[in-house]
Design a protein around this motif. Sequence first.
Motif, short mmCIF file in Angstrom:
data_model
loop_
_atom_site.label_atom_id
_atom_site.label_comp_id
_atom_site.label_asym_id
_atom_site.label_seq_id
_atom_site.Cartn_x
_atom_site.Cartn_y
_atom_site.Cartn_z
N ILE A 290 7.82 -6.36 -6.64
CA ILE A 290 6.47 -5.92 -6.99
C ILE A 290 6.07 -6.54 -8.32
O ILE A 290 5.04 -7.21 -8.43
N HIS A 291 6.88 -6.30 -9.36
CA HIS A 291 6.57 -6.81 -10.71
C HIS A 291 7.84 -7.22 -11.43
O HIS A 291 8.89 -6.60 -11.24
N LEU A 292 7.72 -8.21 -12.29
CA LEU A 292 8.72 -8.55 -13.29
C LEU A 292 8.03 -8.36 -14.64
O LEU A 292 7.05 -9.04 -14.93
N THR A 293 8.52 -7.42 -15.42
CA THR A 293 7.89 -7.11 -16.70
C THR A 293 8.95 -7.22 -17.79
O THR A 293 9.99 -6.58 -17.71
N ASP A 294 8.66 -8.03 -18.81
CA ASP A 294 9.64 -8.09 -19.88
C ASP A 294 9.02 -7.73 -21.22
O ASP A 294 7.85 -7.96 -21.48
N THR A 295 9.86 -7.10 -22.02
CA THR A 295 9.51 -6.75 -23.39
C THR A 295 10.56 -7.41 -24.28
O THR A 295 11.44 -8.12 -23.79
N ILE B 98 3.10 -1.90 -2.85
CA ILE B 98 2.56 -2.83 -3.84
C ILE B 98 1.19 -2.35 -4.32
O ILE B 98 0.91 -2.33 -5.52
N ALA B 99 0.34 -1.93 -3.40
CA ALA B 99 -1.00 -1.45 -3.76
C ALA B 99 -0.93 -0.19 -4.62
O ALA B 99 -1.71 -0.03 -5.56
N ASP B 100 0.03 0.69 -4.32
CA ASP B 100 0.18 1.93 -5.08
C ASP B 100 1.07 1.76 -6.31
O ASP B 100 1.22 2.70 -7.08
N ASN B 101 1.66 0.58 -6.47
CA ASN B 101 2.63 0.33 -7.54
C ASN B 101 3.73 1.40 -7.52
O ASN B 101 4.09 1.96 -8.54
N ALA B 102 4.22 1.70 -6.33
CA ALA B 102 5.24 2.73 -6.12
C ALA B 102 6.55 2.06 -5.71
O ALA B 102 6.79 1.81 -4.53
N ALA B 103 7.38 1.77 -6.67
CA ALA B 103 8.61 1.05 -6.41
C ALA B 103 9.66 1.92 -5.74
O ALA B 103 9.80 3.10 -6.05
N VAL C 112 12.43 -5.07 -13.28
CA VAL C 112 12.03 -5.61 -11.98
C VAL C 112 11.83 -4.42 -11.05
O VAL C 112 12.72 -3.58 -10.93
N THR C 113 10.68 -4.35 -10.40
CA THR C 113 10.44 -3.30 -9.41
C THR C 113 10.36 -3.95 -8.04
O THR C 113 9.83 -5.06 -7.89
N THR C 114 10.91 -3.24 -7.04
CA THR C 114 10.96 -3.79 -5.69
C THR C 114 10.40 -2.79 -4.69
O THR C 114 10.35 -1.59 -4.95
N THR C 115 10.04 -3.30 -3.52
CA THR C 115 9.50 -2.45 -2.46
C THR C 115 10.59 -1.78 -1.66
O THR C 115 10.31 -0.88 -0.88
N GLY C 116 11.84 -2.22 -1.82
CA GLY C 116 12.92 -1.65 -1.05
C GLY C 116 14.19 -1.47 -1.86
O GLY C 116 14.43 -2.17 -2.85
N VAL C 117 15.01 -0.53 -1.46
CA VAL C 117 16.28 -0.25 -2.11
C VAL C 117 17.24 -1.41 -1.90
O VAL C 117 18.00 -1.79 -2.80
N HIS C 118 17.20 -2.02 -0.73
CA HIS C 118 18.12 -3.11 -0.38
C HIS C 118 17.98 -4.28 -1.35
O HIS C 118 18.98 -4.81 -1.85
N LEU C 119 16.75 -4.71 -1.64
CA LEU C 119 16.53 -5.84 -2.54
C LEU C 119 16.99 -5.50 -3.95
O LEU C 119 17.63 -6.33 -4.61
N ALA C 120 16.70 -4.31 -4.42
CA ALA C 120 17.14 -3.91 -5.76
C ALA C 120 18.67 -3.97 -5.85
O ALA C 120 19.22 -4.45 -6.85
N ASN C 121 19.36 -3.48 -4.82
CA ASN C 121 20.82 -3.55 -4.80
C ASN C 121 21.31 -4.99 -4.83
O ASN C 121 22.26 -5.31 -5.55
N CYS C 122 20.69 -5.85 -4.05
CA CYS C 122 21.07 -7.26 -4.02
C CYS C 122 20.92 -7.89 -5.40
O CYS C 122 21.78 -8.66 -5.84
N GLN D 71 17.65 9.52 -1.36
CA GLN D 71 18.11 8.14 -1.16
C GLN D 71 16.97 7.18 -0.80
O GLN D 71 17.21 6.16 -0.17
N CYS D 72 15.75 7.51 -1.18
CA CYS D 72 14.60 6.64 -0.90
C CYS D 72 14.30 5.70 -2.05
O CYS D 72 13.45 4.82 -1.93
N SER D 73 14.96 5.90 -3.19
CA SER D 73 14.75 5.00 -4.32
C SER D 73 16.03 4.90 -5.14
O SER D 73 16.88 5.79 -5.10
N VAL D 74 16.14 3.78 -5.84
CA VAL D 74 17.32 3.53 -6.67
C VAL D 74 16.86 3.00 -8.02
O VAL D 74 15.87 2.28 -8.12
N THR D 75 17.58 3.42 -9.07
CA THR D 75 17.36 2.91 -10.41
C THR D 75 18.67 2.26 -10.85
O THR D 75 19.72 2.90 -10.80
N ILE D 76 18.57 1.01 -11.25
CA ILE D 76 19.75 0.26 -11.65
C ILE D 76 19.55 -0.19 -13.09
O ILE D 76 18.50 -0.73 -13.43
N ARG D 77 20.57 0.03 -13.90
CA ARG D 77 20.55 -0.45 -15.29
C ARG D 77 21.71 -1.43 -15.44
O ARG D 77 22.85 -1.08 -15.19
#
Length: 165
Positions: free
Chosen positions: A112-117, A68-73, A123-133, A154-160
Amino acid sequence: MDKYQHSQKNKLFKHAAHDPYCLPKVEGSAICPQCDAVYQAGNWTWNHPENTLVPNAQSVTCPACRRIADNAAAGTLTVSGSFWPQHRGEIVHLFEHIEKREKAEHALERIIHLTDTADELTVTTTGVHLANCLGHALEAAYKGQAHYHYDDNQCSVTIRWAREQ
């Protein structure tokens, strides 16, 4: 050594994936000074023994607070299509509900953040598990199409996720 043996040797000696935010094992116990998560027996939890501070615990910032401090999702979910702006409130409420449930069980899983345009919600998360959920919950609740892409280690995931009306 033939080609087959060489490929098997490469698989055999492949290095384990390394997440730079996973700490080396902490000796004994630790408490995160920012969120009060407790590290014991190799896991970060919210369970404080008898609601007291852990004796002889080190002060160590947990991986989630560091991300969260590093904004590294570790997980990034992008919601797009003409459906989501009309249902923004419902979708955000769904995300908050899932984060609350997952965070209660897994101390390192947080949004971490919810950003909308105008075009998409990210949505960025601190873990892969939450993003998958979150991605699976969108598919279950609103259908649409989700595409999951894991990085090589396998340390990060991008979901569209997208849905048109």
